[in-house]
Design a protein around this motif. Sequence first.
Motif, PDB file in Angstrom:
ATOM      1  N   PHE A   6       0.835  -1.200   0.000  1.00  0.00           N
ATOM      2  CA  PHE A   6       0.000   0.000   0.000  1.00  0.00           C
ATOM      3  C   PHE A   6       0.868   1.248   0.000  1.00  0.00           C
ATOM      4  CE2 PHE A   6      -2.477  -3.308   2.211  1.00  0.00           C
ATOM      5  CZ  PHE A   6      -3.411  -3.519   1.217  1.00  0.00           C
ATOM      6  N   HIS A   7       1.899   1.245   0.834  1.00  0.00           N
ATOM      7  CA  HIS A   7       2.821   2.378   0.892  1.00  0.00           C
ATOM      8  C   HIS A   7       3.512   2.558  -0.457  1.00  0.00           C
ATOM      9  CE1 HIS A   7       5.584   5.283   2.625  1.00  0.00           C
ATOM     10  NE2 HIS A   7       6.567   4.620   2.038  1.00  0.00           N
ATOM     11  N   GLU A   8       3.934   1.467  -1.057  1.00  0.00           N
ATOM     12  CA  GLU A   8       4.590   1.516  -2.365  1.00  0.00           C
ATOM     13  C   GLU A   8       3.644   2.105  -3.418  1.00  0.00           C
ATOM     14  OE1 GLU A   8       6.651  -1.438  -5.648  1.00  0.00           O
ATOM     15  OE2 GLU A   8       6.193  -2.237  -3.667  1.00  0.00           O
ATOM     16  N   ALA A   9       2.386   1.677  -3.416  1.00  0.00           N
ATOM     17  CA  ALA A   9       1.407   2.179  -4.383  1.00  0.00           C
ATOM     18  C   ALA A   9       1.137   3.663  -4.156  1.00  0.00           C
ATOM     19  CB  ALA A   9       0.108   1.377  -4.283  1.00  0.00           C
ATOM     20  N   VAL A  10       0.993   4.071  -2.907  1.00  0.00           N
ATOM     21  CA  VAL A  10       0.745   5.484  -2.580  1.00  0.00           C
ATOM     22  C   VAL A  10       1.910   6.339  -3.068  1.00  0.00           C
ATOM     23  CG1 VAL A  10       0.591   7.147  -0.673  1.00  0.00           C
ATOM     24  CG2 VAL A  10      -0.804   5.070  -0.632  1.00  0.00           C
ATOM     25  N   GLU A  11       3.128   5.944  -2.745  1.00  0.00           N
ATOM     26  CA  GLU A  11       4.296   6.728  -3.138  1.00  0.00           C
ATOM     27  C   GLU A  11       4.452   6.779  -4.651  1.00  0.00           C
ATOM     28  OE1 GLU A  11       6.094   8.686  -1.140  1.00  0.00           O
ATOM     29  OE2 GLU A  11       4.634   8.076   0.362  1.00  0.00           O
ATOM     30  N   ALA A  12       4.180   5.675  -5.335  1.00  0.00           N
ATOM     31  CA  ALA A  12       4.292   5.635  -6.797  1.00  0.00           C
ATOM     32  C   ALA A  12       3.252   6.551  -7.449  1.00  0.00           C
ATOM     33  CB  ALA A  12       4.138   4.201  -7.292  1.00  0.00           C
ATOM     34  N   LEU A  13       2.030   6.516  -6.951  1.00  0.00           N
ATOM     35  CA  LEU A  13       0.978   7.373  -7.504  1.00  0.00           C
ATOM     36  C   LEU A  13       1.279   8.851  -7.242  1.00  0.00           C
ATOM     37  CD1 LEU A  13      -2.114   5.200  -6.625  1.00  0.00           C
ATOM     38  CD2 LEU A  13      -1.367   5.807  -8.934  1.00  0.00           C
ATOM     39  N   ARG A  14       1.776   9.156  -6.059  1.00  0.00           N
ATOM     40  CA  ARG A  14       2.146  10.538  -5.750  1.00  0.00           C
ATOM     41  C   ARG A  14       3.282  11.012  -6.647  1.00  0.00           C
ATOM     42  NH1 ARG A  14       1.917  10.104   0.839  1.00  0.00           N
ATOM     43  NH2 ARG A  14      -0.337  10.408   1.038  1.00  0.00           N
ATOM     44  N   ALA A  15       4.206  10.107  -6.974  1.00  0.00           N
ATOM     45  CA  ALA A  15       5.355  10.463  -7.803  1.00  0.00           C
ATOM     46  C   ALA A  15       4.946  10.894  -9.211  1.00  0.00           C
ATOM     47  CB  ALA A  15       6.336   9.294  -7.875  1.00  0.00           C
ATOM     48  N   ILE A  16       3.794  10.421  -9.674  1.00  0.00           N
ATOM     49  CA  ILE A  16       3.328  10.825 -11.005  1.00  0.00           C
ATOM     50  C   ILE A  16       2.309  11.964 -10.922  1.00  0.00           C
ATOM     51  CG2 ILE A  16       3.832   8.591 -12.055  1.00  0.00           C
ATOM     52  CD1 ILE A  16       0.720   8.124 -12.092  1.00  0.00           C
ATOM     53  N   GLY A  17       2.185  12.548  -9.722  1.00  0.00           N
ATOM     54  CA  GLY A  17       1.353  13.742  -9.584  1.00  0.00           C
ATOM     55  C   GLY A  17      -0.060  13.520  -9.098  1.00  0.00           C
ATOM     56  N   ARG A  18      -0.393  12.297  -8.714  1.00  0.00           N
ATOM     57  CA  ARG A  18      -1.724  12.032  -8.176  1.00  0.00           C
ATOM     58  C   ARG A  18      -1.769  12.454  -6.708  1.00  0.00           C
ATOM     59  NH1 ARG A  18      -4.788  11.553 -12.487  1.00  0.00           N
ATOM     60  NH2 ARG A  18      -3.934  10.068 -13.929  1.00  0.00           N
ATOM     61  N   THR A  19      -2.916  12.946  -6.279  1.00  0.00           N
ATOM     62  CA  THR A  19      -3.132  13.267  -4.877  1.00  0.00           C
ATOM     63  C   THR A  19      -3.717  12.040  -4.203  1.00  0.00           C
ATOM     64  OG1 THR A  19      -3.570  15.561  -5.449  1.00  0.00           O
ATOM     65  CG2 THR A  19      -4.315  14.822  -3.286  1.00  0.00           C
ATOM     66  N   VAL A  20      -2.996  11.498  -3.232  1.00  0.00           N
ATOM     67  CA  VAL A  20      -3.425  10.283  -2.543  1.00  0.00           C
ATOM     68  C   VAL A  20      -3.384  10.547  -1.047  1.00  0.00           C
ATOM     69  CG1 VAL A  20      -3.024   7.814  -2.200  1.00  0.00           C
ATOM     70  CG2 VAL A  20      -2.400   8.879  -4.382  1.00  0.00           C
ATOM     71  N   GLU A  21      -4.531  10.408  -0.399  1.00  0.00           N
ATOM     72  CA  GLU A  21      -4.650  10.646   1.040  1.00  0.00           C
ATOM     73  C   GLU A  21      -5.550   9.584   1.665  1.00  0.00           C
ATOM     74  OE1 GLU A  21      -2.931  12.997   2.524  1.00  0.00           O
ATOM     75  OE2 GLU A  21      -2.234  13.892   0.660  1.00  0.00           O
ATOM     76  N   PRO A  22      -5.261   9.179   2.902  1.00  0.00           N
ATOM     77  CA  PRO A  22      -6.205   8.297   3.597  1.00  0.00           C
ATOM     78  C   PRO A  22      -7.472   9.080   3.909  1.00  0.00           C
ATOM     79  CG  PRO A  22      -4.419   8.943   5.063  1.00  0.00           C
ATOM     80  CD  PRO A  22      -4.095   9.500   3.705  1.00  0.00           C
ATOM     81  N   THR A  23      -8.600   8.375   3.974  1.00  0.00           N
ATOM     82  CA  THR A  23      -9.854   9.077   4.266  1.00  0.00           C
ATOM     83  C   THR A  23      -9.912   9.534   5.710  1.00  0.00           C
ATOM     84  OG1 THR A  23     -11.046   7.057   4.837  1.00  0.00           O
ATOM     85  CG2 THR A  23     -11.150   7.786   2.527  1.00  0.00           C
ATOM     86  N   GLY A  24      -9.194   8.845   6.584  1.00  0.00           N
ATOM     87  CA  GLY A  24      -9.214   9.186   7.996  1.00  0.00           C
ATOM     88  C   GLY A  24     -10.275   8.421   8.760  1.00  0.00           C
ATOM     89  N   ASP A  25     -11.393   8.112   8.104  1.00  0.00           N
ATOM     90  CA  ASP A  25     -12.480   7.399   8.758  1.00  0.00           C
ATOM     91  C   ASP A  25     -12.247   5.896   8.782  1.00  0.00           C
ATOM     92  OD1 ASP A  25     -13.736   9.848   9.049  1.00  0.00           O
ATOM     93  OD2 ASP A  25     -14.971   9.582   7.272  1.00  0.00           O
ATOM     94  N   ASP A  26     -11.692   5.380   7.706  1.00  0.00           N
ATOM     95  CA  ASP A  26     -11.514   3.941   7.544  1.00  0.00           C
ATOM     96  C   ASP A  26     -10.106   3.697   7.016  1.00  0.00           C
ATOM     97  OD1 ASP A  26     -11.489   1.264   6.725  1.00  0.00           O
ATOM     98  OD2 ASP A  26     -13.533   1.334   5.962  1.00  0.00           O
ATOM     99  N   LEU A  27      -9.332   2.895   7.737  1.00  0.00           N
ATOM    100  CA  LEU A  27      -7.952   2.666   7.341  1.00  0.00           C
ATOM    101  C   LEU A  27      -7.830   1.941   6.002  1.00  0.00           C
ATOM    102  CD1 LEU A  27      -6.422   1.681  10.790  1.00  0.00           C
ATOM    103  CD2 LEU A  27      -6.328   3.896   9.631  1.00  0.00           C
TER     104      LEU A  27
END
Length: 59
Positions: A6-27
Amino acid sequence: MSDDPFHEAVEALRAIGRTVEPTGDDLGLWLVDGHECTDGELIALAHLYGLVEGPEQAQ
């Protein structure tokens, strides 16, 4: 790279300019460019962009 897919996917998506954030309500939920997706959908999206490898397929 991280052992956490999950961390790898988040960092990869952010690296191409996508905004990726946890919802905060549900992990298990994320906001990707304002659209809610599950952990599995997050990884599938990163895989679709060719940013992470998919699971090995048993033959």
